[in-house]
Design an enzyme around this catalytic site. Structure first.
Site, PDB file in Angstrom:
ATOM      1  N   SER A 135       0.871  -1.163   0.000  1.00  0.00           N
ATOM      2  CA  SER A 135       0.000   0.000   0.000  1.00  0.00           C
ATOM      3  C   SER A 135       0.914   1.221   0.000  1.00  0.00           C
ATOM      4  CB  SER A 135      -0.860  -0.033   1.264  1.00  0.00           C
ATOM      5  OG  SER A 135      -1.584   1.162   1.393  1.00  0.00           O
ATOM      6  N   LYS A 161      -1.081  -1.092  -4.457  1.00  0.00           N
ATOM      7  CA  LYS A 161      -2.282  -0.311  -4.103  1.00  0.00           C
ATOM      8  C   LYS A 161      -1.842   1.102  -3.816  1.00  0.00           C
ATOM      9  CE  LYS A 161      -4.653   0.028   0.376  1.00  0.00           C
ATOM     10  NZ  LYS A 161      -5.193  -0.775   1.503  1.00  0.00           N
ATOM     11  N   LYS A 163      -3.068   5.061  -2.604  1.00  0.00           N
ATOM     12  CA  LYS A 163      -4.107   5.830  -1.935  1.00  0.00           C
ATOM     13  C   LYS A 163      -4.594   6.904  -2.894  1.00  0.00           C
ATOM     14  CE  LYS A 163      -3.956   3.885   2.156  1.00  0.00           C
ATOM     15  NZ  LYS A 163      -5.134   3.290   2.814  1.00  0.00           N
ATOM     16  N   ASP A 188      -7.221   2.832  -2.914  1.00  0.00           N
ATOM     17  CA  ASP A 188      -7.936   2.913  -1.633  1.00  0.00           C
ATOM     18  C   ASP A 188      -8.261   4.371  -1.349  1.00  0.00           C
ATOM     19  OD1 ASP A 188      -8.935   2.659   0.918  1.00  0.00           O
ATOM     20  OD2 ASP A 188      -7.141   1.727   1.786  1.00  0.00           O
ATOM     21  N   GLU A 213     -11.063   0.481  -3.083  1.00  0.00           N
ATOM     22  CA  GLU A 213     -11.346   0.191  -1.675  1.00  0.00           C
ATOM     23  C   GLU A 213     -12.027   1.385  -1.006  1.00  0.00           C
ATOM     24  OE1 GLU A 213      -7.716  -1.192   0.130  1.00  0.00           O
ATOM     25  OE2 GLU A 213      -8.531  -1.081   2.149  1.00  0.00           O
ATOM     26  N   ASP A 238     -13.467  -1.960   3.451  1.00  0.00           N
ATOM     27  CA  ASP A 238     -12.527  -2.045   4.567  1.00  0.00           C
ATOM     28  C   ASP A 238     -13.258  -1.513   5.807  1.00  0.00           C
ATOM     29  OD1 ASP A 238     -10.484  -1.641   6.435  1.00  0.00           O
ATOM     30  OD2 ASP A 238      -9.155  -0.538   5.120  1.00  0.00           O
ATOM     31  N   LYS A 262      -9.206  -6.999   8.551  1.00  0.00           N
ATOM     32  CA  LYS A 262      -8.192  -6.564   9.519  1.00  0.00           C
ATOM     33  C   LYS A 262      -8.679  -7.020  10.880  1.00  0.00           C
ATOM     34  CE  LYS A 262      -6.904  -2.261   7.132  1.00  0.00           C
ATOM     35  NZ  LYS A 262      -7.188  -0.816   7.015  1.00  0.00           N
ATOM     36  N   GLY A 290      -3.621  -3.951   6.341  1.00  0.00           N
ATOM     37  CA  GLY A 290      -2.559  -3.613   7.290  1.00  0.00           C
ATOM     38  C   GLY A 290      -2.835  -2.278   7.938  1.00  0.00           C
TER      39      GLY A 290
END
Ligand code: OSB
Ligand code: MG
Length: 368
Positions: A135, A161, A163, A188, A213, A238, A262, A290
Protein backbone atom coordinates in the site's frame (compact mmCIF):
# COMPACT_ATOMS: atom_id res chain seq x y z
CA UNK A 1 -5.28 -20.95 30.43
CA UNK A 2 -5.83 -18.62 33.32
CA UNK A 3 -4.99 -14.98 32.70
CA UNK A 4 -3.13 -13.65 35.72
CA UNK A 5 -2.26 -10.17 34.50
CA UNK A 6 -2.19 -7.94 31.45
CA UNK A 7 0.58 -5.50 30.59
CA UNK A 8 -0.09 -2.57 28.29
CA UNK A 9 2.81 -0.62 26.91
CA UNK A 10 3.19 2.34 24.59
CA UNK A 11 6.17 2.65 22.27
CA UNK A 12 7.17 5.53 20.02
CA UNK A 13 8.49 4.41 16.68
CA UNK A 14 9.35 6.75 13.81
CA UNK A 15 8.35 5.43 10.37
CA UNK A 16 11.13 5.23 7.79
CA UNK A 17 8.91 7.14 5.34
CA UNK A 18 5.74 9.11 6.02
CA UNK A 19 2.46 7.44 5.13
CA UNK A 20 -0.34 9.61 3.79
CA UNK A 21 -3.99 8.72 3.18
CA UNK A 22 -7.03 10.84 2.30
CA UNK A 23 -7.35 11.60 6.03
CA UNK A 24 -3.81 12.71 6.72
CA UNK A 25 -0.10 12.01 7.04
CA UNK A 26 1.62 9.82 9.66
CA UNK A 27 5.36 10.26 10.31
CA UNK A 28 5.72 8.26 13.47
CA UNK A 29 3.65 5.67 15.29
CA UNK A 30 2.53 5.43 18.88
CA UNK A 31 2.46 1.65 19.21
CA UNK A 32 0.30 -0.03 21.86
CA UNK A 33 1.43 -3.54 22.79
CA UNK A 34 -0.51 -5.93 24.97
CA UNK A 35 0.97 -8.86 26.87
CA UNK A 36 -1.29 -11.40 28.55
CA UNK A 37 0.45 -13.22 31.37
CA UNK A 38 -1.05 -16.69 31.70
CA UNK A 39 -0.04 -19.37 34.19
CA UNK A 40 2.75 -20.83 32.09
CA UNK A 41 3.08 -18.59 29.04
CA UNK A 42 2.87 -14.98 27.90
CA UNK A 43 1.04 -13.95 24.74
CA UNK A 44 1.75 -10.79 22.77
CA UNK A 45 -0.32 -8.68 20.41
CA UNK A 46 -0.41 -5.22 18.95
CA UNK A 47 -3.35 -2.85 19.20
CA UNK A 48 -3.67 -1.14 15.82
CA UNK A 49 -5.39 2.01 17.08
CA UNK A 50 -3.58 5.03 15.63
CA UNK A 51 -2.65 8.32 17.23
CA UNK A 52 -5.85 10.05 16.10
CA UNK A 53 -9.47 8.97 15.59
CA UNK A 54 -9.36 9.37 11.80
CA UNK A 55 -9.51 5.81 10.44
CA UNK A 56 -12.13 4.97 13.07
CA UNK A 57 -13.27 6.54 16.35
CA UNK A 58 -10.70 4.50 18.26
CA UNK A 59 -7.29 5.92 18.95
CA UNK A 60 -4.45 5.10 21.26
CA UNK A 61 -5.90 6.83 24.35
CA UNK A 62 -9.36 5.22 24.10
CA UNK A 63 -7.77 1.83 23.56
CA UNK A 64 -5.45 2.27 26.55
CA UNK A 65 -8.28 3.28 28.90
CA UNK A 66 -10.79 0.74 27.59
CA UNK A 67 -8.30 -2.10 28.02
CA UNK A 68 -7.22 -0.91 31.47
CA UNK A 69 -10.66 -0.15 32.87
CA UNK A 70 -12.90 -2.77 31.25
CA UNK A 71 -11.39 -5.35 28.93
CA UNK A 72 -8.41 -6.57 30.94
CA UNK A 73 -10.55 -6.85 34.12
CA UNK A 74 -13.08 -8.90 32.10
CA UNK A 75 -10.53 -11.59 31.25
CA UNK A 76 -8.21 -11.54 34.27
CA UNK A 77 -8.96 -14.48 36.53
CA UNK A 78 -11.18 -16.16 33.96
CA UNK A 79 -10.50 -19.80 33.10
CA UNK A 80 -10.21 -19.84 29.34
CA UNK A 81 -9.67 -23.09 27.47
CA UNK A 82 -9.48 -21.42 24.06
CA UNK A 83 -8.67 -17.87 23.01
CA UNK A 84 -11.87 -17.62 21.00
CA UNK A 85 -13.82 -17.55 24.28
CA UNK A 86 -12.39 -14.11 25.07
CA UNK A 87 -14.80 -12.29 22.75
CA UNK A 88 -17.82 -13.33 24.80
CA UNK A 89 -16.14 -12.23 28.04
CA UNK A 90 -15.56 -8.76 26.58
CA UNK A 91 -18.89 -8.40 24.77
CA UNK A 92 -20.44 -6.12 27.43
CA UNK A 93 -18.21 -3.37 26.04
CA UNK A 94 -19.76 -1.96 22.89
CA UNK A 95 -17.45 -1.37 19.97
CA UNK A 96 -13.76 -0.68 20.73
CA UNK A 97 -12.84 -3.52 18.39
CA UNK A 98 -9.15 -2.62 18.15
CA UNK A 99 -8.82 -2.74 21.93
CA UNK A 100 -10.69 -6.07 22.08
CA UNK A 101 -8.66 -7.53 19.21
CA UNK A 102 -5.39 -6.81 21.01
CA UNK A 103 -6.48 -8.86 24.02
CA UNK A 104 -8.05 -11.69 22.04
CA UNK A 105 -5.09 -11.95 19.68
CA UNK A 106 -2.64 -11.97 22.60
CA UNK A 107 -4.60 -14.95 23.96
CA UNK A 108 -4.35 -16.77 20.61
CA UNK A 109 -0.63 -16.08 20.72
CA UNK A 110 -0.47 -17.54 24.23
CA UNK A 111 -2.58 -20.54 23.25
CA UNK A 112 -0.32 -21.33 20.30
CA UNK A 113 2.78 -21.12 22.51
CA UNK A 114 1.17 -23.21 25.20
CA UNK A 115 0.11 -25.90 22.73
CA UNK A 116 3.49 -25.61 20.98
CA UNK A 117 1.70 -25.19 17.69
CA UNK A 118 2.21 -22.66 14.92
CA UNK A 119 -0.32 -19.85 15.33
CA UNK A 120 -1.28 -20.09 11.66
CA UNK A 121 -2.30 -23.72 12.08
CA UNK A 122 -4.24 -22.96 15.25
CA UNK A 123 -6.16 -20.33 13.27
CA UNK A 124 -7.03 -22.93 10.62
CA UNK A 125 -4.48 -21.83 8.04
CA UNK A 126 -3.72 -24.15 5.13
CA UNK A 127 -1.53 -22.10 2.76
CA UNK A 128 2.18 -22.43 3.50
CA UNK A 129 3.05 -19.25 1.69
CA UNK A 130 1.14 -15.99 1.41
CA UNK A 131 0.99 -13.45 -1.43
CA UNK A 132 2.13 -9.91 -0.67
CA UNK A 133 1.17 -6.53 -2.02
CA UNK A 134 2.06 -3.02 -0.91
CA UNK A 135 0.00 0.00 0.00
CA UNK A 136 1.67 3.20 -1.15
CA UNK A 137 0.57 6.49 0.37
CA UNK A 138 -0.01 9.84 -1.27
CA UNK A 139 3.36 11.42 -2.13
CA UNK A 140 4.61 14.96 -2.65
CA UNK A 141 4.74 14.45 -6.43
CA UNK A 142 3.61 12.02 -9.13
CA UNK A 143 7.24 11.20 -9.98
CA UNK A 144 7.93 10.30 -6.38
CA UNK A 145 4.99 7.88 -6.45
CA UNK A 146 6.11 6.30 -9.74
CA UNK A 147 9.61 5.81 -8.30
CA UNK A 148 8.18 4.11 -5.25
CA UNK A 149 6.06 1.79 -7.38
CA UNK A 150 9.11 0.93 -9.46
CA UNK A 151 11.06 0.03 -6.32
CA UNK A 152 8.28 -2.19 -4.96
CA UNK A 153 7.77 -3.99 -8.28
CA UNK A 154 11.50 -4.71 -8.41
CA UNK A 155 11.30 -6.07 -4.87
CA UNK A 156 8.76 -8.58 -6.21
CA UNK A 157 5.48 -7.36 -4.72
CA UNK A 158 2.52 -8.89 -6.54
CA UNK A 159 0.05 -6.05 -6.24
CA UNK A 160 0.34 -2.28 -5.99
CA UNK A 161 -2.28 -0.31 -4.10
CA UNK A 162 -2.21 3.46 -4.14
CA UNK A 163 -4.11 5.83 -1.94
CA UNK A 164 -6.45 8.19 -3.76
CA UNK A 165 -8.51 11.26 -2.95
CA UNK A 166 -10.08 14.01 -5.07
CA UNK A 167 -7.15 15.75 -6.75
CA UNK A 168 -4.86 12.71 -6.41
CA UNK A 169 -6.63 10.10 -8.50
CA UNK A 170 -7.32 10.02 -12.26
CA UNK A 171 -4.08 11.62 -13.39
CA UNK A 172 -2.08 9.46 -11.01
CA UNK A 173 -3.80 6.23 -12.10
CA UNK A 174 -3.44 7.13 -15.74
CA UNK A 175 0.32 7.70 -15.37
CA UNK A 176 0.70 4.37 -13.56
CA UNK A 177 -1.23 2.50 -16.25
CA UNK A 178 0.72 4.21 -19.01
CA UNK A 179 3.98 2.93 -17.55
CA UNK A 180 2.74 -0.46 -16.31
CA UNK A 181 -0.23 -1.55 -18.45
CA UNK A 182 -0.68 -4.97 -16.88
CA UNK A 183 0.34 -4.97 -13.20
CA UNK A 184 -2.21 -5.88 -10.56
CA UNK A 185 -3.27 -2.41 -9.44
CA UNK A 186 -5.83 -1.19 -6.94
CA UNK A 187 -6.66 1.99 -5.08
CA UNK A 188 -7.94 2.91 -1.63
CA UNK A 189 -10.00 6.06 -1.04
CA UNK A 190 -10.50 5.75 2.73
CA UNK A 191 -13.97 7.30 2.34
CA UNK A 192 -12.88 10.32 0.30
CA UNK A 193 -15.82 10.31 -2.16
CA UNK A 194 -19.60 10.77 -2.03
CA UNK A 195 -22.43 9.33 -4.15
CA UNK A 196 -22.59 12.64 -6.04
CA UNK A 197 -19.08 11.82 -7.37
CA UNK A 198 -20.54 8.93 -9.43
CA UNK A 199 -19.60 10.35 -12.82
CA UNK A 200 -16.06 10.95 -11.59
CA UNK A 201 -15.80 7.44 -10.11
CA UNK A 202 -16.98 5.89 -13.38
CA UNK A 203 -13.76 7.16 -14.95
CA UNK A 204 -11.80 4.80 -12.67
CA UNK A 205 -13.21 1.91 -14.74
CA UNK A 206 -10.84 2.59 -17.61
CA UNK A 207 -7.79 1.75 -15.47
CA UNK A 208 -8.68 -1.94 -15.08
CA UNK A 209 -8.24 -1.83 -11.34
CA UNK A 210 -8.44 -4.99 -9.29
CA UNK A 211 -10.64 -2.97 -6.93
CA UNK A 212 -11.44 0.37 -5.44
CA UNK A 213 -11.35 0.19 -1.67
CA UNK A 214 -13.81 2.06 0.56
CA UNK A 215 -14.86 4.89 -1.77
CA UNK A 216 -17.73 6.15 0.43
CA UNK A 217 -18.44 6.74 4.13
CA UNK A 218 -16.64 4.58 6.67
CA UNK A 219 -19.89 3.23 8.17
CA UNK A 220 -21.87 2.79 4.98
CA UNK A 221 -23.03 -0.35 3.21
CA UNK A 222 -26.21 0.71 1.41
CA UNK A 223 -24.75 3.54 -0.68
CA UNK A 224 -21.82 1.29 -1.62
CA UNK A 225 -24.34 -1.25 -2.93
CA UNK A 226 -25.89 1.42 -5.16
CA UNK A 227 -22.45 2.50 -6.34
CA UNK A 228 -21.30 -1.06 -7.04
CA UNK A 229 -24.21 -1.49 -9.46
CA UNK A 230 -22.95 1.50 -11.44
CA UNK A 231 -19.27 0.57 -11.63
CA UNK A 232 -17.39 -2.08 -13.59
CA UNK A 233 -14.58 -1.92 -11.05
CA UNK A 234 -15.07 -4.15 -8.01
CA UNK A 235 -15.59 -2.37 -4.73
CA UNK A 236 -13.70 -3.71 -1.71
CA UNK A 237 -14.95 -2.74 1.73
CA UNK A 238 -12.53 -2.05 4.57
CA UNK A 239 -13.81 0.45 7.20
CA UNK A 240 -17.48 -0.57 6.78
CA UNK A 241 -16.95 -4.18 7.85
CA UNK A 242 -16.69 -4.26 11.64
CA UNK A 243 -18.32 -7.61 12.31
CA UNK A 244 -19.66 -10.65 10.51
CA UNK A 245 -23.14 -9.09 10.37
CA UNK A 246 -21.78 -6.22 8.29
CA UNK A 247 -20.22 -8.75 5.93
CA UNK A 248 -23.58 -10.54 5.62
CA UNK A 249 -25.33 -7.30 4.84
CA UNK A 250 -22.70 -6.24 2.31
CA UNK A 251 -22.89 -9.58 0.50
CA UNK A 252 -26.67 -9.58 0.55
CA UNK A 253 -26.90 -6.06 -0.85
CA UNK A 254 -24.06 -6.55 -3.34
CA UNK A 255 -22.09 -3.68 -1.79
CA UNK A 256 -18.71 -5.18 -2.71
CA UNK A 257 -17.15 -8.08 -4.61
CA UNK A 258 -14.02 -8.28 -2.46
CA UNK A 259 -13.43 -7.83 1.26
CA UNK A 260 -10.47 -6.55 3.26
CA UNK A 261 -10.07 -8.23 6.66
CA UNK A 262 -8.19 -6.56 9.52
CA UNK A 263 -8.36 -8.27 12.89
CA UNK A 264 -8.20 -4.94 14.72
CA UNK A 265 -11.19 -3.51 12.86
CA UNK A 266 -13.36 -6.58 13.52
CA UNK A 267 -12.42 -7.25 17.15
CA UNK A 268 -9.99 -10.15 16.86
CA UNK A 269 -9.05 -13.37 15.13
CA UNK A 270 -12.32 -15.18 15.86
CA UNK A 271 -14.50 -12.57 14.14
CA UNK A 272 -11.94 -12.32 11.32
CA UNK A 273 -12.19 -16.09 10.77
CA UNK A 274 -16.00 -15.91 10.79
CA UNK A 275 -15.92 -13.20 8.09
CA UNK A 276 -13.39 -15.23 6.11
CA UNK A 277 -15.62 -18.30 6.25
CA UNK A 278 -18.74 -16.37 5.27
CA UNK A 279 -16.99 -14.80 2.28
CA UNK A 280 -15.64 -18.17 1.23
CA UNK A 281 -19.16 -19.61 1.27
CA UNK A 282 -20.36 -16.78 -0.98
CA UNK A 283 -17.42 -16.80 -3.39
CA UNK A 284 -16.09 -13.43 -2.22
CA UNK A 285 -12.27 -13.37 -2.14
CA UNK A 286 -10.66 -11.69 0.88
CA UNK A 287 -7.24 -10.26 1.61
CA UNK A 288 -5.52 -9.11 4.76
CA UNK A 289 -5.28 -5.37 5.35
CA UNK A 290 -2.56 -3.61 7.29
CA UNK A 291 -2.36 -0.77 9.79
CA UNK A 292 1.38 0.03 9.63
CA UNK A 293 2.07 -2.68 12.18
CA UNK A 294 5.33 -3.56 13.87
CA UNK A 295 6.49 -7.14 13.56
CA UNK A 296 4.15 -8.24 16.34
CA UNK A 297 0.97 -7.26 14.50
CA UNK A 298 2.56 -8.06 11.17
CA UNK A 299 3.33 -11.67 12.15
CA UNK A 300 -0.31 -12.06 13.21
CA UNK A 301 -1.42 -10.75 9.79
CA UNK A 302 0.85 -13.30 8.12
CA UNK A 303 -0.68 -16.11 10.19
CA UNK A 304 -4.24 -15.05 9.36
CA UNK A 305 -3.41 -14.79 5.65
CA UNK A 306 -2.78 -18.54 5.47
CA UNK A 307 -6.52 -19.27 5.60
CA UNK A 308 -7.67 -20.60 2.22
CA UNK A 309 -9.92 -17.75 1.09
CA UNK A 310 -7.11 -15.17 1.35
CA UNK A 311 -6.91 -15.43 -2.41
CA UNK A 312 -5.63 -11.95 -3.21
CA UNK A 313 -2.29 -10.41 -2.21
CA UNK A 314 -2.63 -8.58 1.12
CA UNK A 315 -1.14 -5.39 2.52
CA UNK A 316 1.32 -7.60 4.36
CA UNK A 317 4.79 -6.44 3.46
CA UNK A 318 8.30 -6.52 4.87
CA UNK A 319 9.28 -4.93 8.20
CA UNK A 320 12.03 -2.99 6.50
CA UNK A 321 9.52 -0.93 4.51
CA UNK A 322 8.41 0.68 7.78
CA UNK A 323 11.08 0.36 10.45
CA UNK A 324 14.79 1.01 10.80
CA UNK A 325 14.75 -1.89 13.24
CA UNK A 326 11.70 -4.01 13.97
CA UNK A 327 10.87 -5.22 17.48
CA UNK A 328 10.81 -8.90 16.52
CA UNK A 329 13.50 -11.29 15.33
CA UNK A 330 13.57 -12.49 12.66
CA UNK A 331 11.98 -9.49 10.97
CA UNK A 332 9.20 -10.13 8.47
CA UNK A 333 10.83 -10.62 5.07
CA UNK A 334 9.33 -10.99 1.62
CA UNK A 335 10.81 -13.24 -1.06
CA UNK A 336 11.80 -11.92 -4.52
CA UNK A 337 8.57 -13.58 -5.74
CA UNK A 338 6.54 -11.37 -3.40
CA UNK A 339 5.62 -14.07 -0.93
CA UNK A 340 6.13 -14.87 2.73
CA UNK A 341 6.58 -18.57 3.45
CA UNK A 342 5.35 -19.74 6.84
CA UNK A 343 7.17 -22.27 8.95
CA UNK A 344 6.24 -25.05 11.28
CA UNK A 345 7.45 -23.25 14.38
CA UNK A 346 5.68 -22.66 17.66
CA UNK A 347 3.64 -19.49 18.12
CA UNK A 348 3.78 -16.56 15.72
CA UNK A 349 7.24 -17.50 14.48
CA UNK A 350 9.40 -14.77 16.00
CA UNK A 351 11.10 -13.69 19.21
CA UNK A 352 10.08 -10.43 20.84
CA UNK A 353 13.12 -8.15 21.27
CA UNK A 354 12.42 -7.26 24.88
CA UNK A 355 15.46 -5.03 25.32
CA UNK A 356 14.63 -2.90 22.31
CA UNK A 357 11.00 -2.75 23.43
CA UNK A 358 12.13 -1.51 26.87
CA UNK A 359 14.16 1.19 25.20
CA UNK A 360 11.26 2.38 23.03
CA UNK A 361 8.65 2.24 25.81
CA UNK A 362 7.28 5.57 27.01
CA UNK A 363 4.77 4.15 29.48
CA UNK A 364 3.72 0.76 30.77
CA UNK A 365 1.16 -0.52 33.20
CA UNK A 366 0.34 -3.97 34.51
CA UNK A 367 -3.26 -4.77 35.41
CA UNK A 368 -3.74 -7.61 37.88
O1 OSB B 1 -7.04 1.81 4.75
O2 OSB B 1 -5.79 0.11 4.53
C1 OSB B 1 -5.99 1.22 5.01
C2 OSB B 1 -2.87 2.34 6.91
C3 OSB B 1 -3.44 3.03 7.96
C4 OSB B 1 -4.81 3.15 8.01
C5 OSB B 1 -5.61 2.59 7.02
C6 OSB B 1 -5.04 1.89 5.98
C7 OSB B 1 -3.65 1.79 5.91
C8 OSB B 1 -2.94 1.17 4.82
C9 OSB B 1 -1.55 0.68 5.13
O3 OSB B 1 -3.35 1.11 3.69
C10 OSB B 1 -1.36 -0.74 4.96
C11 OSB B 1 -0.02 -1.15 5.53
O4 OSB B 1 0.06 -1.48 6.72
O5 OSB B 1 0.94 -1.13 4.77
MG1 MG C 1 -8.17 0.56 3.43
Amino acid sequence: MKVEAVTIRELRMPLKYFFETSFGRTESRRVLLVTVHCEDVDGWAECVASDAPFFSYEWIETAWLTIREFLAPAIIGAKISQAREAAALMSRVRGHNMAKAALENALWDAEARQKQQPLWKLLGGTLNEIACGVSIGIQDSHDQLLDKIDTELHAGYQRIKVKVKPGWDLEVLSKIRERWPSILLSCDANSAYRPCDLEHLRKFDEFRLLMIEQPLWDDDIYQHSRLQRELKTSICLDESIRQVRDAEEAIDLGACRIMNIKTGRVGGFSEAIAIHDLCQKHGIPVWCGGMLETGIGRAHNVALSTLPNFRLPGDVSASKRYWAEDIVAPEIEVSPQGTIPVQDVTGAGYEVKTELIQKLTVRAETIR
